[in-house]
Design a protein around this motif. Structure first.
Motif, PDB file in Angstrom:
ATOM      1  N   LEU A  38      73.057  18.488  35.802  1.00  0.00           N
ATOM      2  CA  LEU A  38      72.656  19.233  36.994  1.00  0.00           C
ATOM      3  C   LEU A  38      71.376  18.652  37.582  1.00  0.00           C
ATOM      4  O   LEU A  38      71.218  18.578  38.801  1.00  0.00           O
ATOM      5  CB  LEU A  38      72.458  20.709  36.653  1.00  0.00           C
ATOM      6  CG  LEU A  38      72.006  21.617  37.811  1.00  0.00           C
ATOM      7  CD1 LEU A  38      72.993  21.535  38.975  1.00  0.00           C
ATOM      8  CD2 LEU A  38      71.833  23.058  37.349  1.00  0.00           C
ATOM      9  N   VAL A  39      70.457  18.212  36.713  1.00  0.00           N
ATOM     10  CA  VAL A  39      69.237  17.566  37.201  1.00  0.00           C
ATOM     11  C   VAL A  39      69.584  16.323  38.017  1.00  0.00           C
ATOM     12  O   VAL A  39      69.022  16.098  39.102  1.00  0.00           O
ATOM     13  CB  VAL A  39      68.309  17.186  36.028  1.00  0.00           C
ATOM     14  CG1 VAL A  39      67.159  16.298  36.517  1.00  0.00           C
ATOM     15  CG2 VAL A  39      67.740  18.436  35.365  1.00  0.00           C
ATOM     16  N   LEU A  40      70.524  15.518  37.528  1.00  0.00           N
ATOM     17  CA  LEU A  40      70.931  14.316  38.256  1.00  0.00           C
ATOM     18  C   LEU A  40      71.599  14.660  39.583  1.00  0.00           C
ATOM     19  O   LEU A  40      71.338  14.028  40.611  1.00  0.00           O
ATOM     20  CB  LEU A  40      71.889  13.484  37.396  1.00  0.00           C
ATOM     21  CG  LEU A  40      71.273  12.774  36.185  1.00  0.00           C
ATOM     22  CD1 LEU A  40      72.357  12.070  35.377  1.00  0.00           C
ATOM     23  CD2 LEU A  40      70.211  11.774  36.616  1.00  0.00           C
ATOM     24  N   VAL A  41      72.471  15.684  39.574  1.00  0.00           N
ATOM     25  CA  VAL A  41      73.140  16.097  40.816  1.00  0.00           C
ATOM     26  C   VAL A  41      72.113  16.526  41.855  1.00  0.00           C
ATOM     27  O   VAL A  41      72.164  16.110  43.021  1.00  0.00           O
ATOM     28  CB  VAL A  41      74.146  17.238  40.543  1.00  0.00           C
ATOM     29  CG1 VAL A  41      74.659  17.819  41.864  1.00  0.00           C
ATOM     30  CG2 VAL A  41      75.324  16.734  39.711  1.00  0.00           C
ATOM     31  N   LEU A  42      71.160  17.371  41.450  1.00  0.00           N
ATOM     32  CA  LEU A  42      70.124  17.844  42.370  1.00  0.00           C
ATOM     33  C   LEU A  42      69.243  16.692  42.836  1.00  0.00           C
ATOM     34  O   LEU A  42      68.876  16.612  44.009  1.00  0.00           O
ATOM     35  CB  LEU A  42      69.279  18.922  41.699  1.00  0.00           C
ATOM     36  CG  LEU A  42      69.988  20.240  41.376  1.00  0.00           C
ATOM     37  CD1 LEU A  42      69.069  21.158  40.588  1.00  0.00           C
ATOM     38  CD2 LEU A  42      70.455  20.925  42.656  1.00  0.00           C
ATOM     39  N   GLY A  74      76.537   3.371  44.100  1.00  0.00           N
ATOM     40  CA  GLY A  74      76.298   4.734  43.634  1.00  0.00           C
ATOM     41  C   GLY A  74      77.121   5.072  42.404  1.00  0.00           C
ATOM     42  O   GLY A  74      76.640   5.715  41.471  1.00  0.00           O
ATOM     43  N   LEU A  75      78.389   4.638  42.404  1.00  0.00           N
ATOM     44  CA  LEU A  75      79.239   4.895  41.242  1.00  0.00           C
ATOM     45  C   LEU A  75      78.719   4.159  40.009  1.00  0.00           C
ATOM     46  O   LEU A  75      78.705   4.710  38.906  1.00  0.00           O
ATOM     47  CB  LEU A  75      80.679   4.468  41.542  1.00  0.00           C
ATOM     48  CG  LEU A  75      81.456   5.340  42.534  1.00  0.00           C
ATOM     49  CD1 LEU A  75      82.802   4.697  42.853  1.00  0.00           C
ATOM     50  CD2 LEU A  75      81.655   6.748  41.975  1.00  0.00           C
ATOM     51  N   LEU A  76      78.288   2.906  40.204  1.00  0.00           N
ATOM     52  CA  LEU A  76      77.835   2.104  39.068  1.00  0.00           C
ATOM     53  C   LEU A  76      76.429   2.501  38.615  1.00  0.00           C
ATOM     54  O   LEU A  76      76.190   2.730  37.421  1.00  0.00           O
ATOM     55  CB  LEU A  76      77.856   0.614  39.441  1.00  0.00           C
ATOM     56  CG  LEU A  76      79.238  -0.001  39.675  1.00  0.00           C
ATOM     57  CD1 LEU A  76      79.114  -1.390  40.284  1.00  0.00           C
ATOM     58  CD2 LEU A  76      80.031  -0.051  38.373  1.00  0.00           C
ATOM     59  N   ASN A  77      75.480   2.575  39.568  1.00  0.00           N
ATOM     60  CA  ASN A  77      74.076   2.836  39.223  1.00  0.00           C
ATOM     61  C   ASN A  77      73.815   4.282  38.848  1.00  0.00           C
ATOM     62  O   ASN A  77      73.166   4.574  37.837  1.00  0.00           O
ATOM     63  CB  ASN A  77      73.158   2.459  40.394  1.00  0.00           C
ATOM     64  CG  ASN A  77      72.822   0.983  40.415  1.00  0.00           C
ATOM     65  OD1 ASN A  77      72.900   0.311  39.402  1.00  0.00           O
ATOM     66  ND2 ASN A  77      72.440   0.497  41.571  1.00  0.00           N
ATOM     67  N   LEU A  82      73.329   6.186  34.902  1.00  0.00           N
ATOM     68  CA  LEU A  82      72.485   7.319  34.539  1.00  0.00           C
ATOM     69  C   LEU A  82      73.281   8.436  33.876  1.00  0.00           C
ATOM     70  O   LEU A  82      72.816   9.069  32.922  1.00  0.00           O
ATOM     71  CB  LEU A  82      71.760   7.845  35.782  1.00  0.00           C
ATOM     72  CG  LEU A  82      70.677   6.913  36.338  1.00  0.00           C
ATOM     73  CD1 LEU A  82      70.115   7.460  37.643  1.00  0.00           C
ATOM     74  CD2 LEU A  82      69.554   6.721  35.328  1.00  0.00           C
ATOM     75  N   GLY A  83      74.485   8.695  34.375  1.00  0.00           N
ATOM     76  CA  GLY A  83      75.309   9.752  33.790  1.00  0.00           C
ATOM     77  C   GLY A  83      75.641   9.484  32.333  1.00  0.00           C
ATOM     78  O   GLY A  83      75.520  10.375  31.472  1.00  0.00           O
ATOM     79  N   LEU A  84      76.052   8.244  32.022  1.00  0.00           N
ATOM     80  CA  LEU A  84      76.406   7.897  30.645  1.00  0.00           C
ATOM     81  C   LEU A  84      75.182   7.883  29.740  1.00  0.00           C
ATOM     82  O   LEU A  84      75.238   8.327  28.587  1.00  0.00           O
ATOM     83  CB  LEU A  84      77.100   6.536  30.615  1.00  0.00           C
ATOM     84  CG  LEU A  84      78.523   6.516  31.184  1.00  0.00           C
ATOM     85  CD1 LEU A  84      79.037   5.079  31.297  1.00  0.00           C
ATOM     86  CD2 LEU A  84      79.471   7.345  30.329  1.00  0.00           C
ATOM     87  N   ILE A 151      76.019   5.062  21.166  1.00  0.00           N
ATOM     88  CA  ILE A 151      75.885   3.626  21.412  1.00  0.00           C
ATOM     89  C   ILE A 151      76.942   3.159  22.398  1.00  0.00           C
ATOM     90  O   ILE A 151      76.660   2.388  23.326  1.00  0.00           O
ATOM     91  CB  ILE A 151      75.991   2.844  20.088  1.00  0.00           C
ATOM     92  CG1 ILE A 151      74.765   3.117  19.221  1.00  0.00           C
ATOM     93  CG2 ILE A 151      76.120   1.350  20.348  1.00  0.00           C
ATOM     94  CD1 ILE A 151      74.819   2.445  17.862  1.00  0.00           C
ATOM     95  N   ALA A 152      78.174   3.634  22.228  1.00  0.00           N
ATOM     96  CA  ALA A 152      79.262   3.222  23.126  1.00  0.00           C
ATOM     97  C   ALA A 152      78.988   3.672  24.555  1.00  0.00           C
ATOM     98  O   ALA A 152      79.200   2.908  25.514  1.00  0.00           O
ATOM     99  CB  ALA A 152      80.591   3.793  22.625  1.00  0.00           C
ATOM    100  N   LEU A 153      78.516   4.908  24.733  1.00  0.00           N
ATOM    101  CA  LEU A 153      78.206   5.412  26.069  1.00  0.00           C
ATOM    102  C   LEU A 153      77.106   4.598  26.729  1.00  0.00           C
ATOM    103  O   LEU A 153      77.190   4.240  27.912  1.00  0.00           O
ATOM    104  CB  LEU A 153      77.789   6.886  25.988  1.00  0.00           C
ATOM    105  CG  LEU A 153      78.876   7.897  25.637  1.00  0.00           C
ATOM    106  CD1 LEU A 153      78.273   9.282  25.410  1.00  0.00           C
ATOM    107  CD2 LEU A 153      79.930   7.972  26.742  1.00  0.00           C
ATOM    108  N   THR A 154      76.057   4.273  25.947  1.00  0.00           N
ATOM    109  CA  THR A 154      74.942   3.512  26.503  1.00  0.00           C
ATOM    110  C   THR A 154      75.358   2.088  26.843  1.00  0.00           C
ATOM    111  O   THR A 154      74.929   1.532  27.864  1.00  0.00           O
ATOM    112  CB  THR A 154      73.768   3.485  25.509  1.00  0.00           C
ATOM    113  OG1 THR A 154      73.449   4.825  25.131  1.00  0.00           O
ATOM    114  CG2 THR A 154      72.542   2.855  26.139  1.00  0.00           C
ATOM    115  N   LEU A 155      76.186   1.469  26.010  1.00  0.00           N
ATOM    116  CA  LEU A 155      76.681   0.128  26.302  1.00  0.00           C
ATOM    117  C   LEU A 155      77.478   0.103  27.601  1.00  0.00           C
ATOM    118  O   LEU A 155      77.325  -0.811  28.426  1.00  0.00           O
ATOM    119  CB  LEU A 155      77.536  -0.386  25.146  1.00  0.00           C
ATOM    120  CG  LEU A 155      76.787  -0.863  23.895  1.00  0.00           C
ATOM    121  CD1 LEU A 155      77.777  -1.168  22.777  1.00  0.00           C
ATOM    122  CD2 LEU A 155      75.946  -2.090  24.215  1.00  0.00           C
TER     123      LEU A 155
END
Length: 301
Positions: A38-42, A74-77, A82-84, A151-155
């Motif tokens: 929610l912080v990211l969405v806002l 936007g989808l990538l960055n 940030l989402g992952l 680790i997988a999410l961050t990679l």
């Protein structure tokens, strides 16, 4: 590539890294009371709303190529990177996340060289290796405590960020950065809304600190730091610009000490010196190959 003097480049690098790194501290304060997604969405929605009036008056902001490139960035960055990484913090420590994210320069060098956007530069590569060793020196890396899912999410997030960096250098380095930032912020907010919805709707506690932290993220980081980031890619190339993120852990340590009272260690300054040596090598390396000239499109296309 736009030519800028080295003092100006280094000054912008330091300012960018300081602002970008401050997002970790501001985000840490905000997520104490509000769900991270929610912080990211806002953050992205507020940033896009602030930029919208300026973009509505600029017809070039609606150019098809600008819109498509901004949406992809936007989808990538924002959505993936940030989402992952925010999601990864639920499974592993922030130190592990920062170390993996610091591998972005290696991926950017690999992708840029493969696509012919930049020539292989052993000095630049050495600088990235030295800088990365400084990052590890500051925060350490205890794999035994890291969860495989985190680790997988961050990679995956780091790979998305590296691809976005090379994409901008290869396809959009001549496009205006403000409209691109508007579109990438807007799509970042819309793309993360379904993620937040699937997680459920926990009642947020909008404390004064959470509100000011979110506003800071929207204005200073999403608008200010992101514009500086796109400019640095244009000035330095994707690989060198990615290496500037190696300075971020040091600023996070300093800002955490100021804002959160996290104690400083002598090793933090040794690591900073190592990172600085690596950055000096990357900023003095050879000029990247100019990106292919894009066909000019009409403003109303």
């Amino acid at each position: 590539m736009t030519q800028v003097s080295r003092p100006i480049l280094l000054s912008v690098v330091v300012l960018f890294s300081l602002l970008w790194s401050s997002a970790f501290v501001a985000g840490k304060i905000a997520v104490r009371d509000v769900d991270p997604i929610l912080v990211l969405v806002l953050r992205f929605a507020l940033g896009a709303a602030i930029m919208m009036p300026f973009c509505l008056r600029d017809r070039t902001a609606w150019n098809t190529h600008i819109v498509k490139t901004g949406l992809l960035l936007g989808l990538l960055n924002n959505a993936l990177y940030l989402g992952l990484n925010f999601s990864a913090l639920a499974y592993t420590s922030p130190a592990v996340v920062v170390v993996i994210v610091s591998c972005a320069p290696f991926l950017a060098i690999l992708f840029s060289t493969m696509l012919g956007h930049e020539q292989f530069d052993p000095v630049k590569t050495l600088g990235v290796l030295i800088g990365f060793s400084g990052v590890v020196f500051i925060i350490g890396f205890d794999v035994s405590k890291a969860d495989a899912i985190g680790i997988a999410l961050t990679l995956c997030g780091t790979t998305a960020f590296a691809i976005a960096t090379v994409l901008f250098r290869g396809r959009a380095s001549n496009l205006p950065v403000f409209p691109l930032n508007f579109w990438q912020s807007a799509v970042g907010a819309f793309a993360l809304i379904p993620v937040f919805a699937l997680k459920g709707f926990p009642a947020p506690t909008f404390t004064i600190s959470a509100i000011f932290s979110t506003l800071y993220l929207a204005v200073v980081v999403t608008i200010g730091a992101s514009v500086l980031w796109l400019l640095l890619i244009r000035w330095s190339g994707a690989a060198s610009a990615s290496s500037y993120h190696l300075l971020n852990p040091f600023w996070v340590v300093i800002l955490s000490y100021i804002a959160l009272g996290t104690p400083l260690k002598p090793g933090d300054f040794v690591g900073a010196a190592i990172i600085g040596a690596g950055l000096l090598l990357t900023t003095r390396s050879a000029t990247p190959v100019a990106p292919p000239v894009l066909a000019k499109t009409g403003e109303g296309s």
